[in-house]
Each structure stands twice: as structure tokens, then as C-alpha cells.
Design an enzyme around this catalytic site. Sequence first.
Site, PDB file in Angstrom:
ATOM      1  N   THR A  99       0.841  -1.180  -0.046  1.00  0.00           N
ATOM      2  CA  THR A  99       0.007   0.203   0.081  1.00  0.00           C
ATOM      3  C   THR A  99       0.788   1.339  -0.126  1.00  0.00           C
ATOM      4  O   THR A  99       0.617   2.407  -0.789  1.00  0.00           O
ATOM      5  CB  THR A  99      -0.974   0.133   1.102  1.00  0.00           C
ATOM      6  OG1 THR A  99      -1.831  -1.105   1.035  1.00  0.00           O
ATOM      7  CG2 THR A  99      -1.793   1.333   1.185  1.00  0.00           C
ATOM      8  N   HIS A 127      -6.126  14.713  -6.821  1.00  0.00           N
ATOM      9  CA  HIS A 127      -5.788  14.115  -5.364  1.00  0.00           C
ATOM     10  C   HIS A 127      -5.437  12.808  -5.613  1.00  0.00           C
ATOM     11  O   HIS A 127      -5.785  11.963  -6.603  1.00  0.00           O
ATOM     12  CB  HIS A 127      -7.253  14.006  -4.915  1.00  0.00           C
ATOM     13  CG  HIS A 127      -7.225  13.511  -3.243  1.00  0.00           C
ATOM     14  ND1 HIS A 127      -6.915  12.426  -3.018  1.00  0.00           N
ATOM     15  CD2 HIS A 127      -7.350  14.323  -2.205  1.00  0.00           C
ATOM     16  CE1 HIS A 127      -7.133  12.252  -1.535  1.00  0.00           C
ATOM     17  NE2 HIS A 127      -7.129  13.638  -1.087  1.00  0.00           N
ATOM     18  N   SER A 137      -7.783  -0.159  -5.787  1.00  0.00           N
ATOM     19  CA  SER A 137      -7.084  -0.125  -4.344  1.00  0.00           C
ATOM     20  C   SER A 137      -5.739  -1.062  -4.572  1.00  0.00           C
ATOM     21  O   SER A 137      -5.267  -1.507  -5.289  1.00  0.00           O
ATOM     22  CB  SER A 137      -7.913  -1.452  -3.737  1.00  0.00           C
ATOM     23  OG  SER A 137      -7.423  -2.051  -2.481  1.00  0.00           O
ATOM     24  N   SER A 138      -4.822  -0.418  -3.376  1.00  0.00           N
ATOM     25  CA  SER A 138      -3.485  -1.283  -3.496  1.00  0.00           C
ATOM     26  C   SER A 138      -3.532  -2.897  -3.659  1.00  0.00           C
ATOM     27  O   SER A 138      -2.858  -3.395  -4.172  1.00  0.00           O
ATOM     28  CB  SER A 138      -2.958  -0.966  -2.061  1.00  0.00           C
ATOM     29  OG  SER A 138      -2.689   0.346  -2.013  1.00  0.00           O
ATOM     30  N   THR A 185      31.513 -40.317 -15.632  1.00  0.00           N
ATOM     31  CA  THR A 185      30.363 -40.239 -14.983  1.00  0.00           C
ATOM     32  C   THR A 185      30.626 -40.700 -13.694  1.00  0.00           C
ATOM     33  O   THR A 185      31.613 -41.435 -13.318  1.00  0.00           O
ATOM     34  CB  THR A 185      29.461 -41.588 -15.422  1.00  0.00           C
ATOM     35  OG1 THR A 185      29.839 -42.628 -15.390  1.00  0.00           O
ATOM     36  CG2 THR A 185      29.033 -40.984 -17.111  1.00  0.00           C
ATOM     37  N   HIS A 186      30.180 -40.163 -12.700  1.00  0.00           N
ATOM     38  CA  HIS A 186      30.263 -40.258 -10.948  1.00  0.00           C
ATOM     39  C   HIS A 186      31.566 -39.856 -10.864  1.00  0.00           C
ATOM     40  O   HIS A 186      32.443 -40.373  -9.964  1.00  0.00           O
ATOM     41  CB  HIS A 186      30.360 -41.844 -10.903  1.00  0.00           C
ATOM     42  CG  HIS A 186      28.779 -42.400 -10.952  1.00  0.00           C
ATOM     43  ND1 HIS A 186      28.064 -42.575 -10.175  1.00  0.00           N
ATOM     44  CD2 HIS A 186      28.404 -43.110 -12.088  1.00  0.00           C
ATOM     45  CE1 HIS A 186      26.917 -43.084 -10.642  1.00  0.00           C
ATOM     46  NE2 HIS A 186      26.895 -43.544 -11.812  1.00  0.00           N
ATOM     47  N   SER A 316      45.543 -14.904  -8.039  1.00  0.00           N
ATOM     48  CA  SER A 316      46.161 -14.831  -6.584  1.00  0.00           C
ATOM     49  C   SER A 316      47.011 -13.802  -6.250  1.00  0.00           C
ATOM     50  O   SER A 316      47.665 -12.905  -7.038  1.00  0.00           O
ATOM     51  CB  SER A 316      46.902 -16.318  -6.474  1.00  0.00           C
ATOM     52  OG  SER A 316      47.447 -16.284  -4.973  1.00  0.00           O
ATOM     53  N   SER A 317      46.788 -13.441  -4.847  1.00  0.00           N
ATOM     54  CA  SER A 317      47.591 -12.295  -4.424  1.00  0.00           C
ATOM     55  C   SER A 317      48.898 -12.885  -4.017  1.00  0.00           C
ATOM     56  O   SER A 317      49.993 -11.900  -3.665  1.00  0.00           O
ATOM     57  CB  SER A 317      47.084 -11.591  -2.974  1.00  0.00           C
ATOM     58  OG  SER A 317      46.999 -12.480  -2.065  1.00  0.00           O
ATOM     59  N   LYS A 322      48.659 -17.594 -11.572  1.00  0.00           N
ATOM     60  CA  LYS A 322      47.534 -18.335 -11.146  1.00  0.00           C
ATOM     61  C   LYS A 322      46.205 -17.675 -11.906  1.00  0.00           C
ATOM     62  O   LYS A 322      46.077 -16.665 -11.783  1.00  0.00           O
ATOM     63  CB  LYS A 322      47.233 -18.361  -9.717  1.00  0.00           C
ATOM     64  CG  LYS A 322      46.327 -19.847  -9.330  1.00  0.00           C
ATOM     65  CD  LYS A 322      46.373 -19.845  -7.735  1.00  0.00           C
ATOM     66  CE  LYS A 322      45.539 -21.390  -7.563  1.00  0.00           C
ATOM     67  NZ  LYS A 322      44.425 -21.076  -7.621  1.00  0.00           N
ATOM     68  N   GLU A 329      32.541 -18.921 -10.722  1.00  0.00           N
ATOM     69  CA  GLU A 329      32.411 -18.758  -9.290  1.00  0.00           C
ATOM     70  C   GLU A 329      31.322 -17.591  -8.996  1.00  0.00           C
ATOM     71  O   GLU A 329      30.528 -17.839  -7.999  1.00  0.00           O
ATOM     72  CB  GLU A 329      33.709 -18.238  -8.639  1.00  0.00           C
ATOM     73  CG  GLU A 329      34.706 -19.525  -8.493  1.00  0.00           C
ATOM     74  CD  GLU A 329      35.993 -18.990  -8.035  1.00  0.00           C
ATOM     75  OE1 GLU A 329      36.303 -17.639  -7.997  1.00  0.00           O
ATOM     76  OE2 GLU A 329      37.025 -19.830  -8.240  1.00  0.00           O
TER      77      GLU A 329
END
Length: 458
Positions: A99, A127, A137-138, A185-186, A316-317, A322, A329
Site C-alpha cells: 500500500t 488528489h 485499491s492497493s 560419470t560419477h 592469486s595475491s 595463477k 564462481e
Amino acid sequence: MDYRIEKDTLGEVKVPADKHWGAQTQRSLENFKISTEKMPLDLVYSLATVKLAAAVVNNASGKLSDEKKDAIVHVCAEILEGKYNSHFPLAVWQTGSGTQTNMNVNEVIANRANALLESEGSEIRIHPNDDVNMSQSSNDTFPTAMHIAAYGKVVSSLLPAIERLAETFRQKEKDYEGLIKIGRTHLQDATPLTLGQEISGWRTMLEKSGAMIKEASKSLLDLAIGGTAVGTGINAAPDFGDQVAEVISGVTGHPFRSSANKFHALTSHDELVYAHGAIKGLAADLMKIANDIRWLASGPRSGIGEITIPANEPGSSIMPGKVNPTQSEALTMAICQVFGNDATIGFAASQGNFELNVFKPVIIHNFLQSVRLLADGMDSFNKNCAMGITANETAIKAQMERSLMLVTALNPHIGYEKAAQIAKLAFNENLSLKEAAIKTGYLTEKEFDEWVRPENMV
């Protein structure tokens, strides 16, 4: 800060002088200082579309003057152009019917329209409840806007992003249709296939998910407008909902229709649950695709390393050189959020009492966030990862030639048990399959070369 005084049924409220909102918006702003999530602008734009359509219909029925209709339509068009984005500041965490956001839109339209009328020398005043919210109506405008926003973003944003990523995979599928590799597979070696065939699975996942989302989203074309407070349509003409839906269709270009049962439309959000379920299906497929790609690119020397992905930034830092699968990700983290959104939407849709669900803002917030996350995530993944995937043919060939599962080709010739003995011997004594096969005496070198041909196994 400069203020002006606005009034509502509870009294006077100080409102920033440079904002078009009124007393009810200000009260909500002050009473719901909860977190940082704001009502999505796509929902606000959809409410402005509803207000525009309602003004047109109310004018056509003789309930709203030409001057008021023109002013309301003008301001709604300005809102849809993004001119007043900062005038819609309310939190998602507000009244469960939405509302306060409905009134936020009503007040901005009324105050901006009145400023325009005054600048033209008109004494007419608009108005927010009596004119902008006329016949509404809301409880019916907000769920109507939810469907308009949800359907619109699925069609304009999510489905095209699916197609763009699918097209990239179609091209990669074609590029590598003849490149034979070992299947898995697996997480264990299996029989060969081509890299193109593997990619075709990803492409088909996207196509299937897109089709299911498109089909499920059709239910969002039903709109609650015309139900007003509890679904009876009090203070609205019997054909108001149908007429408003027709105008909304013209404005948006989508075939919206007035819901056949407004009691359902106000109290149930099963259509959004259903459509988001299909979106969750896409998220599940994207999780699998992103994981496959980072597994296949793992290494590059001590992992699988069958494909190479773009090096977009240092990984990598501390470890020089790398490269990490950062696009996978980012996409999979977004997917986790979508899975959580689905749980929230399902639970929120189960709530509310009697004639109204009162968890509407959180439902549409989560739905639109899921669409935005997956659309943006797929585009980023496509541009910064998928399009740059290349095959490491040296690694692919080496992995395939080392695999013991090529022995499966011998099953029709010497049987499963003898073939298994060859595989076990090769593994235990670190022999090649050919060496193990010849050592068992079950077949000759010539027979092995004739029967174990990866190109005949795909």
C-alpha cells in the site's frame, strides 16, 4: 534541508521540498528504516503503467476529466522515462500489501501533475486517492504491477540472455563436433564422446529451460486489476479490469488480460511461484554448466585441463601466474541466491489470511532479483568465459588414451568379464589397455587395434 508541509488523514507531515511524494510516503520512510533493499524500480514503473491505464479508462467512462487524465498520463510517461527515480525511496520491508508504495506512486503523480497544472494557470487539482487511485485499491494495483514487472523482465531480459549463451554453445558445439574426448560419470572415466556432444548437453539445457520459463510465465499475463479491496470490485465499474488490461497491453506490447477470478488474484501468488520454479530450473542447469567448465579447465597441469578459459584477472595475491575460474564462481554464487529466493517466494506465497496475501513486496523483490542475477550472470559468463573457451587437444588426447574405459568396446567380442579382467590388469600393473589385453591372451594386437577405435564409440 528545506521542507514543505503535507497533510493526510493522520495530520501534518514535513516532506523534503524537492521531492514530489506526500505524507503517506514520508510516514513509511520514517517508520520502516529497515535494511537497504528498496522497492524495485521495475515495480514502480509497472505501477505507473497501471495508473496511466486507469486514468485513460476512467476518462473514457466519464469519471475523470480530460484535464486530469492528460496530466496524470503526462506524469506517468515521465516516470516511465526514469525522470523521478529518486522520488521512490521506500523499503521492501513495509506493509505486506504494498500500500505504501502504491501511495508513493499516487502522491508523486498527483504532486507533479498539480505543479504542471499550476504552471499552466489551471485551478484544477489532482488528489492522489480520489483521482490517481480512482477505481483502484492497493490490493489489486500492486499484484497487477507485480505481474507486469515480472513478465516484462522475463521477456526483455532473461530469455534473451539465455539465447545469447545458448548461441555461444551452438558455435562451440560446431567447432568441436569431431574432437573425441573421454566421457566421465560419477567423476570416473567413462566411454568417449566428442567435445561437441558434451557442449550440446549444455546448449540443450538452456533451450529446455528457456522454453519452460516461457511457458510458465504465460500465467503472469492474468492481472488482478478490477478486484479492488477484496476481489468484489467495489467502487470500480464491472468492465474496468478488462478495459485497463487492454490499455496496459497496448502500452507494454504484452497480451495481458484481467483475471477471471479476482478473489484468487488478490490472495494467491501461485503464478509467481510457478514461474520462479522454472527460473530455479534454469539456475540448476547453470550451476551444472558452470561447474563442468571449471572442472574441465582445472589445473592447468595438475588437473583435467581439457579446456582453457580466458585469463581475465590475476587469480592469486601470492601465487604468480595463477588463473582462477572466476566467472564460474560469480555465476554459481548468484545461483545460490536464486535458490534462496525460491524458498522465500514459496514460503511468502503460502502466507496471508482470508482475502489477501500480505507478503507481496518480498515476493516481487526476490523474483525480480532472481531474473536480474541470472540475466546479468549469464551475460557476464558468456562474454568473459564461454566465448573464450578453447580445447586443449593435447590434454584431451592424452586423457583419452590413458582411460581404461575404452575396454568397453571389447564387450561384444570377448564379453564383459574378460574385458573387466583386462581393465583390472592394466590398472594393477600400470599397463596400457593394449598391453594388458595381449598379456591375457584373449585377443591379438591386430584385433585390439580393430576393435578399440574411439571414433567408433561416439
